[in-house]
Design an enzyme around this catalytic site. Structure first.
Site, PDB file in Angstrom:
ATOM      1  N   PHE A 108      41.666  35.919  39.497  1.00 48.55           N
ATOM      2  CA  PHE A 108      41.929  37.271  40.026  1.00 48.55           C
ATOM      3  C   PHE A 108      42.659  37.189  41.360  1.00 48.55           C
ATOM      4  O   PHE A 108      42.231  37.775  42.352  1.00 48.55           O
ATOM      5  CB  PHE A 108      40.624  38.097  40.153  1.00 48.55           C
ATOM      6  CG  PHE A 108      39.922  38.281  38.842  1.00 48.55           C
ATOM      7  CD1 PHE A 108      40.305  39.300  37.986  1.00 48.55           C
ATOM      8  CD2 PHE A 108      38.898  37.429  38.448  1.00 48.55           C
ATOM      9  CE1 PHE A 108      39.670  39.475  36.771  1.00 48.55           C
ATOM     10  CE2 PHE A 108      38.261  37.581  37.230  1.00 48.55           C
ATOM     11  CZ  PHE A 108      38.649  38.609  36.390  1.00 48.55           C
ATOM     12  N   HIS A 109      43.712  36.410  41.377  1.00 45.75           N
ATOM     13  CA  HIS A 109      44.537  36.306  42.575  1.00 45.75           C
ATOM     14  C   HIS A 109      45.914  35.778  42.185  1.00 45.75           C
ATOM     15  O   HIS A 109      46.123  35.299  41.058  1.00 45.75           O
ATOM     16  CB  HIS A 109      43.884  35.396  43.628  1.00 45.75           C
ATOM     17  CG  HIS A 109      43.654  33.991  43.192  1.00 45.75           C
ATOM     18  ND1 HIS A 109      42.406  33.449  42.947  1.00 45.75           N
ATOM     19  CD2 HIS A 109      44.527  32.990  42.939  1.00 45.75           C
ATOM     20  CE1 HIS A 109      42.526  32.207  42.572  1.00 45.75           C
ATOM     21  NE2 HIS A 109      43.803  31.893  42.547  1.00 45.75           N
TER      22      HIS A 109
END
Ligand code: TYD
Length: 134
Positions: free
Chosen positions: A50-51
């Site tokens: 999630f980045h």
């Protein structure tokens, strides 16, 4: 696939004893490794990542088990299944990615071209999307 995501097949040195893969800086790897980390014993149903990174280059290899790598860049979304040690997924900068559906035995090896640096992370999806338009 975008220019910042590349699936790299590795040469397999297999014989009747089994299999061996060798990875060498600037030969079959496109950069010099500065950092290695691995993710394992991931609990069922857990997703990671999630980045995006601003500049970091990484190669992800499922040396055991399987995992899906969900990638997004410029609204193009692609899911790569890593389920064999003889391929690596090169992810360069500005690719939003998540790691999902880890098999319980998965060992995900990651080779990186730089040291850990929190300042290189974009962890806010809205900021990632804004950054794609500048
Ligand atoms: P995190 O960024 O949450 O991992 P993921 O990308 O899998 O979601 O990292 C988990 C923790 O590990 C966090 O405290 C930062 C630390 N970490 C390091 O110290 N060095 C590293 O090389 C990495 C990737 C993480």
């Amino acid at each position: 696939m975008t220019a910042n995501i590349t699936l790299i097949p590795f040469e397999l040195h297999g014989d009747d004893r089994g299999s061996l893969i060798a990875l060498e800086n600037q030969r079959n790897l496109p950069f010099d490794i500065k950092r290695v980390y691995y993710i394992y014993a991931t609990k069922t149903g857990i997703s990671r990542g999630f980045h995006a990174h601003k500049n970091l280059k990484q190669i992800l290899i499922a040396v055991k088990g399987s995992v899906e790598i969900h990638c997004e860049m410029h609204d193009q979304k692609t899911i790569y299944l890593l389920d064999t040690p003889d391929k690596g997924l090169l992810i360069e900068g500005m690719v939003w990615h998540t790691m999902e559906n880890f098999s319980p035995d998965c060992v995900l090896l990651v080779l990186a071209d730089d040291y850990y640096n929190e300042a290189d992370y974009i962890r806010d999806y809205a900021i990632f999307k804004q950054g794609e338009h500048v």
